[in-house]
Enzyme design. Structure first.
Site, PDB file in Angstrom:
ATOM      1  N   CYS A   2     106.635  39.113 -36.748  1.00  0.00           N
ATOM      2  CA  CYS A   2     106.321  39.318 -38.150  1.00  0.00           C
ATOM      3  C   CYS A   2     107.542  38.976 -38.999  1.00  0.00           C
ATOM      4  CB  CYS A   2     105.895  40.738 -38.506  1.00  0.00           C
ATOM      5  SG  CYS A   2     104.465  41.312 -37.614  1.00  0.00           S
ATOM      6  N   ARG A  27     108.050  33.506 -36.696  1.00  0.00           N
ATOM      7  CA  ARG A  27     108.042  34.899 -36.261  1.00  0.00           C
ATOM      8  C   ARG A  27     106.635  35.447 -36.066  1.00  0.00           C
ATOM      9  NH1 ARG A  27     113.069  37.244 -37.235  1.00  0.00           N
ATOM     10  NH2 ARG A  27     112.121  39.267 -36.964  1.00  0.00           N
ATOM     11  N   TRP A  74     102.343  38.830 -36.650  1.00  0.00           N
ATOM     12  CA  TRP A  74     102.021  38.644 -35.234  1.00  0.00           C
ATOM     13  C   TRP A  74     101.369  39.961 -34.836  1.00  0.00           C
ATOM     14  CZ3 TRP A  74     103.600  41.054 -30.606  1.00  0.00           C
ATOM     15  CH2 TRP A  74     103.189  40.386 -29.444  1.00  0.00           C
ATOM     16  N   ASN A  98     107.412  44.969 -40.273  1.00  0.00           N
ATOM     17  CA  ASN A  98     107.638  44.282 -39.006  1.00  0.00           C
ATOM     18  C   ASN A  98     108.013  45.354 -38.000  1.00  0.00           C
ATOM     19  OD1 ASN A  98     108.556  42.681 -36.899  1.00  0.00           O
ATOM     20  ND2 ASN A  98     110.519  42.234 -37.878  1.00  0.00           N
ATOM     21  N   GLY A  99     107.350  45.382 -36.838  1.00  0.00           N
ATOM     22  CA  GLY A  99     107.691  46.390 -35.829  1.00  0.00           C
ATOM     23  C   GLY A  99     106.485  47.240 -35.485  1.00  0.00           C
ATOM     24  N   GLU A 478     110.779  28.281 -14.889  1.00  0.00           N
ATOM     25  CA  GLU A 478     110.904  27.856 -16.286  1.00  0.00           C
ATOM     26  C   GLU A 478     109.909  26.720 -16.586  1.00  0.00           C
ATOM     27  OE1 GLU A 478     112.082  29.030 -18.855  1.00  0.00           O
ATOM     28  OE2 GLU A 478     112.378  27.369 -20.242  1.00  0.00           O
ATOM     29  N   LYS A 482     106.972  27.006 -19.368  1.00  0.00           N
ATOM     30  CA  LYS A 482     106.829  26.057 -20.492  1.00  0.00           C
ATOM     31  C   LYS A 482     105.428  25.474 -20.508  1.00  0.00           C
ATOM     32  CE  LYS A 482     109.638  26.876 -22.477  1.00  0.00           C
ATOM     33  NZ  LYS A 482     110.907  27.544 -22.296  1.00  0.00           N
ATOM     34  N   GLU A 485     102.791  28.217 -21.604  1.00  0.00           N
ATOM     35  CA  GLU A 485     102.836  28.670 -23.003  1.00  0.00           C
ATOM     36  C   GLU A 485     102.471  27.563 -23.983  1.00  0.00           C
ATOM     37  OE1 GLU A 485     106.615  30.026 -24.695  1.00  0.00           O
ATOM     38  OE2 GLU A 485     107.666  28.820 -23.230  1.00  0.00           O
ATOM     39  N   HIS A 501     103.598  32.418   2.564  1.00  0.00           N
ATOM     40  CA  HIS A 501     103.338  33.865   2.582  1.00  0.00           C
ATOM     41  C   HIS A 501     102.201  34.255   1.642  1.00  0.00           C
ATOM     42  CE1 HIS A 501     106.760  34.310   5.160  1.00  0.00           C
ATOM     43  NE2 HIS A 501     107.483  33.605   4.308  1.00  0.00           N
ATOM     44  N   LYS A 600     108.206  33.662 -32.045  1.00  0.00           N
ATOM     45  CA  LYS A 600     109.542  33.314 -31.578  1.00  0.00           C
ATOM     46  C   LYS A 600     110.395  34.529 -31.223  1.00  0.00           C
ATOM     47  CE  LYS A 600     112.816  30.272 -30.913  1.00  0.00           C
ATOM     48  NZ  LYS A 600     112.678  29.578 -29.632  1.00  0.00           N
TER      49      LYS A 600
HETATM   50  C1  F6R Z   1     109.743  30.963 -23.723  1.00  0.00           C
HETATM   51  C2  F6R Z   1     110.460  31.804 -24.644  1.00  0.00           C
HETATM   52  C3  F6R Z   1     110.507  33.263 -24.385  1.00  0.00           C
HETATM   53  C4  F6R Z   1     111.885  33.826 -24.780  1.00  0.00           C
HETATM   54  C5  F6R Z   1     111.894  35.357 -24.649  1.00  0.00           C
HETATM   55  C6  F6R Z   1     113.266  35.933 -24.949  1.00  0.00           C
HETATM   56  O1  F6R Z   1     109.805  29.627 -24.090  1.00  0.00           O
HETATM   57  O2  F6R Z   1     110.977  31.338 -25.624  1.00  0.00           O
HETATM   58  O3  F6R Z   1     110.207  33.566 -23.068  1.00  0.00           O
HETATM   59  O4  F6R Z   1     112.850  33.253 -23.956  1.00  0.00           O
HETATM   60  O5  F6R Z   1     110.960  35.894 -25.533  1.00  0.00           O
HETATM   61  O6  F6R Z   1     113.671  35.607 -26.239  1.00  0.00           O
HETATM   62  P1  F6R Z   1     115.193  35.707 -26.667  1.00  0.00           P
HETATM   63  O7  F6R Z   1     115.930  34.657 -25.900  1.00  0.00           O
HETATM   64  O8  F6R Z   1     115.190  35.444 -28.137  1.00  0.00           O
HETATM   65  O9  F6R Z   1     115.664  37.080 -26.305  1.00  0.00           O
END
Ligand code: F6R
Length: 605
Positions: A2, A27, A74, A98-99, A478, A482, A485, A501, A600
């Site tokens: 948010c 956000r 969000w 926000n929160g 990773e 990617k 998501e 396994h 984000k």
């Molecule tokens: C995936 C991604 C998330 C962040 C996670 C931690 O692409 O961006 O998995 O890595 O939410 O976020 P930060 O690094 O801001 O603590």
């Protein structure tokens, strides 16, 4: 999660609120809204979906008013619809939040028992009604403090008052909030990036603090309602510049600028003349470190996992890693000779921040590896190592991951050197190799043409699997993260040796399996694991830095990135996986910078 904006001005504010909300959309983008005050009337406009929709509403029915608040959401409590969108207003006040208010159900019951009615399913509406009630016999500041005393959880707030038409009140507990200053105009914002086009003079609220801003003045209060002074930061010209330039979206820009951001980072830490690493001021004598514990979430956790392999390989230190949401609830034995390292791009991730707080309460030394240096996690750590990647706007982390890996590698090397765990010549050779990273990243990006063809093979797939061993295992995780998501395609990341396994049962004719097999001690073993997949019909996509074995009848696609040394291969092997996720998502017409259900900065637990 948010985004909040507030503007008190001597001219109409709605257009600037919309422009700032567009910057805050990273956000949250489930819904948007704003409220302005005109002739002591709260004029609220809200929509589900993007800020673009809100802009269309305003275009048809403009909102006047020289003071206002705005929000991008969000969703946490209640689905993403117009009713649950912020602001939440009564006749007297309008609130953006926000929160999470953890005791909202309890408060709601109390207020309902008094006959008050709720319109939305959100936790925020309890704040609106509590302030409205308190205003019956208090001034705005007192009613906000009375309300804050009743709330549990972490949050940032922006509040507008019908009968006090020149002020906005902001409050922070756990979630970030910044104040910006200009002539005849002052601002409230979730981050300085949203305010950057309007001012470069910023103050950051600390936990428990409240601010009252009007167009000409800002007053700050601590948690005891005592007036305090705050430091003003002047943002430098290039700080917070985020423009996607000629790129289609922020993510492609961020992928393609990795060579540049890596160079910035390496230049900050490497002293080329002395062939040494510029890291001093350790919070703990490196020779006395008993154990290092690395903590993060999502992609940041994956960089901790790579670092575990590096630190184990290069140093004699005992290493542990954990996901922040797990760490914060474990029954841990803290040791003052342990170093706790927190990795976070945003520096605002609620679980990581809470894990850091626990360490602080236990009086152990903390370090953060961070992109946003003015963030909560950076400010609360004993020691900060910035990654110098510049603002990352695409929700999926790319250049920040590479920046985290670089800093973690540099730190591992430096620790090894100070502790005499590494031979001087090998230390210098590693530094030399590090300096080749920007060029090698550029080379790795040239895999894009092949990846565009490869991406088409994923369109009809039911799922996919990413396999690697050693430090390629976190890269497999990773790559899978990617892909899921961005393209919403199911993807699993596994240590290749773990397949037999259980996960091998998932392999069927044509399932895309990405094998990450650099030229390291695991190479032959990974090939054997690949054979097990081939025998069961998996479609192999082979990513390596080894000159050997790319042409093979059983390999559908082979990609090669440059080889620098075994330790640095995870950095370069990541690039094709970022590009793969990007191109599959592009072909599927997904919203690359704003994947569904995500945001984000995850400032809720
Ligand atoms: C995936 C991604 C998330 C962040 C996670 C931690 O692409 O961006 O998995 O890595 O939410 O976020 P930060 O690094 O801001 O603590």
């Amino acid at each position: 999660m948010c985004g909040i904006i507030g503007i008190a001005s001597n001219k109409p504010v709605s257009i600037n609120i919309i422009n700032s909300l567009k910057k805050l959309e990273y956000r949250g983008y489930d819904s948007a809204g704003l409220a302005t005050l005109t002739n002591n009337f709260i004029n609220e406009k809200k929509c589900s979906g993007r800020v673009e929709e809100l802009e269309k509403i305003l275009f048809k029915t403009p909102s006047n008013g020289n003071i206002g608040i705005g929000h991008v959401r969000w969703a946490t409590h209640g689905v993403a619809n117009v009713i649950n969108a912020h602001p939440h207003s009564s006749e007297q006040v309008s609130v953006v939040h926000n929160g999470i208010i953890e005791n909202s159900d309890e408060i709601k019951k109390e207020l309902e028992a008094k006959g008050l009615k709720f319109k939305s399913q959100t936790d925020t509406e309890v704040i609106t009604l509590l302030i409205t009630e308190a205003l019956k016999n208090s001034n705005p500041l007192d009613s906000v403090f009375k309300t804050l005393n009743k709330l549990h959880g972490s949050f940032a707030l922006g509040i507008l008052f019908k009968n006090f038409s020149d002020i906005i009140i902001g409050a922070r507990r756990g979630s970030p909030l910044a104040v910006g200053y200009s002539n005849g105009e002052n601002y409230l914002g979730s981050d300085s990036y949203a305010l950057k086009s309007m001012t470069n003079k910023i103050s950051y609220l600390d936990d428990g603090e409240v601010c009252v801003l009007s167009k000409d003045n800002v007053n700050f209060y601590d948690a005891n309602q005592k007036k305090i002074n705050k430091k003003t930061h002047i943002l430098s010209e290039n700080e917070n510049i985020a423009d996607k330039g000629e790129y289609k979206n922020f993510m492609s820009k961020e992928i393609f600028e990795q060579s540049k951001t890596a160079k910035n980072c390496i230049n900050e830490y490497i002293d080329s003349l002395k062939r040494d690493i510029n890291i001093y001021d350790f919070p703990l004598d490196p020779k006395k470190i008993n154990k290092i514990i690395l903590i993060g979430c999502g992609t940041a956790y994956h960089s901790c996992l790579v670092a575990k392999y590096w630190l184990e390989e290069l140093t004699s230190i005992d290493i542990e890693i954990d996901i922040a949401s797990e760490f914060r609830y474990r029954r841990l034995k803290f040791n003052k000779n342990n170093l706790y390292i927190f990795v976070s791009q945003s520096g605002e991730t609620a679980d990581t921040a809470a894990a850091l707080d626990i360490c602080k309460k236990n009086k152990v030394k903390t370090c953060s590896i961070i992109n946003v240096v003015e963030s909560t996690i950076a400010r609360n750590s004993d020691w900060v190592l910035p990654i110098h990647a510049g603002p990352e706007i695409g929700v999926a982390s790319t250049k920040a991951f590479i920046g985290q890996l670089l800093v973690l590698f540099i730190l591992s090397l430096k620790l090894a050197k100070i502790r005499d765990d590494i031979d001087e010549k090998i230390y210098e050779k590693n530094i030399k190799n590090l300096k080749k990273i920007p060029v090698s990243l550029q080379e790795s990006l040239k895999t894009e043409n092949n990846i565009q063809v490869m991406a088409k093979e994923f369109l009809k797939a039911k799922g996919s699997m990413f396999l690697g061993r050693g430090s390629s295992y976190p890269i497999a995780l990773e790559g899978a993260l990617k892909l899921k998501e961005l393209s919403y395609l199911h993807a699993e990341g596994y240590p290749a040796g773990e397949m037999k396994h259980g996960p091998l049962a998932l392999i069927e004719e044509g399932l895309p399996v990405i094998i990450i097999a650099p030229k390291d001690k695991y190479f032959e073993k990974t090939l054997s694991n690949m054979q097990e997949v081939i025998a069961r019909g998996g479609k192999i996509f082979f990513i390596t830095d080894n000159k050997k074995i790319i042409a093979n009848d059983n390999i559908r696609f082979g990609l090669r990135v440059p080889f620098l040394n075994n330790l640095l291969s995870p950095i370069l092997l990541t690039i094709p996986l970022q590009l793969l996720a990007y191109h599959v998502a592009l072909l599927k017409n997904c919203d690359i910078d704003k994947p569904r259900n995500l945001a984000k900065s995850v400032t809720v637990e």
